[in-house]
Every structure is written in C-alpha cells, then in structure tokens.
Design an enzyme around this catalytic site. Structure first.
Site, short mmCIF file in Angstrom:
data_model
loop_
_atom_site.label_atom_id
_atom_site.label_comp_id
_atom_site.label_asym_id
_atom_site.label_seq_id
_atom_site.Cartn_x
_atom_site.Cartn_y
_atom_site.Cartn_z
N ASP A 126 7.41 -9.64 -20.78
CA ASP A 126 7.30 -9.18 -22.18
C ASP A 126 6.44 -7.92 -22.22
O ASP A 126 5.38 -7.87 -22.85
CB ASP A 126 6.71 -10.26 -23.10
CG ASP A 126 5.30 -10.70 -22.70
OD1 ASP A 126 4.61 -11.26 -23.56
OD2 ASP A 126 4.90 -10.46 -21.54
N ASP A 182 2.36 -6.42 -17.81
CA ASP A 182 3.69 -6.67 -17.26
C ASP A 182 4.20 -5.41 -16.56
O ASP A 182 4.78 -5.47 -15.47
CB ASP A 182 4.69 -7.03 -18.36
CG ASP A 182 4.28 -8.22 -19.21
OD1 ASP A 182 3.39 -8.06 -20.07
OD2 ASP A 182 4.84 -9.30 -19.00
N ASN A 193 4.67 -10.52 -26.23
CA ASN A 193 3.65 -9.61 -26.77
C ASN A 193 4.10 -9.00 -28.09
O ASN A 193 3.33 -8.88 -29.03
CB ASN A 193 3.38 -8.50 -25.75
CG ASN A 193 2.51 -9.00 -24.61
OD1 ASN A 193 1.56 -9.76 -24.83
ND2 ASN A 193 2.84 -8.62 -23.39
N THR A 212 6.09 -13.53 -16.57
CA THR A 212 4.77 -13.07 -16.99
C THR A 212 4.66 -12.99 -18.52
O THR A 212 3.84 -12.26 -19.06
CB THR A 212 4.44 -11.69 -16.38
OG1 THR A 212 5.48 -10.77 -16.76
CG2 THR A 212 4.33 -11.75 -14.88
O1 RIB Z 1 -2.65 -13.99 -21.95
C1 RIB Z 1 -2.23 -12.87 -21.18
C2 RIB Z 1 -0.74 -12.82 -21.13
O2 RIB Z 1 -0.22 -12.64 -22.44
C3 RIB Z 1 -0.21 -11.62 -20.31
O3 RIB Z 1 1.01 -11.96 -19.74
C4 RIB Z 1 -0.01 -10.57 -21.36
O4 RIB Z 1 1.01 -9.62 -20.99
C5 RIB Z 1 0.47 -11.40 -22.52
O5 RIB Z 1 1.86 -11.62 -22.35
CA CA Z 2 3.00 -10.56 -20.18
#
Ligand code: RIB
Ligand code: CA
Length: 310
Positions: free
Chosen positions: A9, A14, A39, A123
């Site tokens: 995201d 990422d 995100n 991720t």
């Molecule tokens: O809490 C951190 C995560 O949330 C990471 O993957 C960041 O990119 C968000 O997606």
């Molecule tokens: Ca992320």
C-alpha cells in the site's frame, strides 16, 4: 532466485521495500506487485506503485486489489503518508498501465503456475492474501513463506494494534491460521530501523536517481513521524521484509505462536505474541525481535549504491 509477489500500500516505506527487492543485490524474482487499500485508497496506492516501478524501470505487472477490508470499513493514514499516500518526492504521472484484472486472481494464478514455490511479501493490510486463500486454498501448497510487516507486542493505531493488522484483523486471522510459514516483522523490530537525520545524510551522499528519491521519501516520512510520534525520523517498517529476504542473518527471530484478536473493544487487531509459550499453541510464526542496526544500514547503503553501478 526466489519468486516473490510484493503486496503493498505504497506508502513511503513500501516504496523503499520495492526498491530493495528490485535491486541487483536482492536476488529476488518479482512476479508482480499487487496493491491493497491501506495507507490511502487503493487507487492512489496503485498509482504510487506504478510511479515507483516506472522510476525503477521495473517491467513487472502492477495489479490493483481490494478496495476495502473483509468486514470493517477502510481506515487510512494520510497524516503519515500525505493525501497522495507518497507525499514529498515529485514523480511524473506513470505511462505504465495497471494490469487488467484483480490482484487476488493475479496472486492465485501466479502461485498456481509458478514452477518454484512463491514467497508472498505483504506490507499493507492482509486483505488480498486472505481473499486469495479463501478463494483458492490449494495455493497453500505452492507458497514457500509469507514474509509480512505488521503487528507487534504493542500498537501504533491503538495501544494494542498496529495499522496493517488493525485495518483488516479478520484477514490477518485467516493468514495466521492458514498453516503457511510466516516471518513477521512487527513494530518491535521495525522501530529499530529509524531513518534518523544522519541516515538521511548518508543516503543523500549517494549520487544516483534512486538514492535521491529515497532521500526525499525519508525526509517527508521522518517529518511525519516527528510531528505525529516525536520520533527522530521515520522507521522504514516495510523494508525489513525485503532486507530479511536478502540477509536473514541480520535479524534475531523466535518461532512462536501469534494469534489475532478480532473481538476486543480495546484489543481488536492485536497480535497476541506468545513469547513464553504460555498458551501451548503450535508455533505458527517466525517473529523478529531485533536487527543488527549498523549492518542493516550498511546493507541498505550498498543496495542504493548498486543503482549507480552500470
Ligand atoms: O504500521 C506501519 C505499516 O502501516 C507500514 O506498512 C506502513 O506502510 C503502513 O502501511
Ligand atoms: Ca505499508
């Protein structure tokens, strides 16, 4: 070469994770990049994935995925990543086009047709991964490992829950109960890789386009973490996944049980990390407790320098 699908995201961290995976140092074969609502809205995350892929001249499919979690409504984090989801650096509108179809079907198809087992590297929220396992459970047999950023023994979205897990805890439950080997990089370890000003300065000294892009990412992300959490920089959470795939020896891992809370008023989205094996439940996760920080940044620097090598 390890076949991987990056489910993400983007998202500043990422983007850093994708850059690590795409580097000549990584020895990873990226089958595709799939995007998920996290995100920011999935459309914006997809645009960011296309922009980063184009910058990297990475000729792999980018496929858009879930627009919302399995059960709850979406929650997004523009206060950290900006309205675009990757505020800070300016990248041109991508000429690369998103691949037709849904990320879930892409994941299923790629895993089914891969001659080697595939490693999934989520991720963001785990919605796409859970949907793929629900739609085609048989793909489990050709998934080597799920290497994910999420969770931890404390939270950053609630006191108990980290963002990626909290946004879709039901999806996380499906994944953690799937029986597929999991390597989990939660806040316990990701908060040990904070891109402090001296790290940003080290990156800024690397004279190539990709390193300069990463510097811009880290400057915005670091300011957001300073403003929001009082940190001295941004923890590049997601980069732990692809760094682990490159250099697993950087991390101290423990094989233990992790269960996902989907009911609690204050604990929804918690990853219950059974460090002392008090539940007696079967270990389902290789949990990262710590990382060799100096070596992590040395490897990170070498990855960025490799983008300047002909
Ligand atoms: O809490 C951190 C995560 O949330 C990471 O993957 C960041 O990119 C968000 O997606
Ligand atoms: Ca992320």
């Amino acid at each position: 070469m390890r076949n991987v699908i990056l489910d993400c995201d983007p998202g500043h961290d990422d983007a850093v994770s994708i850059i690590i995976a795409a580097s000549k140092k990584s020895d990873l074969n990226i089958l595709g990049i799939t995007t998920v609502a996290g995100n920011v809205e999935v459309e914006k995350n997809t645009q960011n994935a296309l922009k980063v892929s184009e910058l990297l001249k990475l000729e792999v499919p980018v496929v858009q995925g879930a627009e919302r979690p399995l059960v709850k409504q979406s929650e997004i984090a523009p206060e950290i990543h900006g309205d675009t989801g990757m505020d800070g650096p300016e990248l041109p509108e991508p000429t690369m086009r998103v691949k037709e179809g849904h990320a879930v079907d892409f994941i299923i198809d790629q895993v089914k047709r891969s001659k080697e087992k595939v490693t999934l590297v989520p991720t963001g929220p785990l919605t796409n991964i859970a949907m793929a396992l629900i739609k085609a459970l048989e793909i489990k047999e050709n998934i080597d490992e799920i290497v994910l950023m999420g969770g931890g023994t404390f939270g950053n979205w609630t006191p108990a829950a980290e963002f990626n897990i909290y946004v879709d805890a039901e999806a996380a439950k499906v994944v953690f109960e799937s029986g597929i080997p999991i390597a989990m990089f939660g806040l316990d370890v990701t908060h040990q890789v904070i891109a402090t000003p001296d790290i940003v300065e080290r990156v800024g000294k690397i004279d190539n386009e990709i390193a300069q892009f990463v510097k811009e990412l880290l400057i915005f992300f670091g300011q957001a973490y300073k403003d929001h959490f009082g940190f001295n920089g941004g923890p590049i959470h997601d980069a732990c996944t692809t760094m682990y795939l490159m250099k697993p020896e950087l991390f101290e891992m423990q094989h233990l049980n992790v269960s996902i809370e989907i009911k609690g008023e204050f604990s929804y989205g918690m990853t219950a990390v059974d460090k002392l094996n008090v539940t007696g439940l079967q270990a389902n996760t290789h949990f990262a407790w710590s990382v060799d920080q100096d070596e992590f940044w040395n490897v990170f620097e070498a990855v960025l320098e490799s983008y300047g090598e002909v």
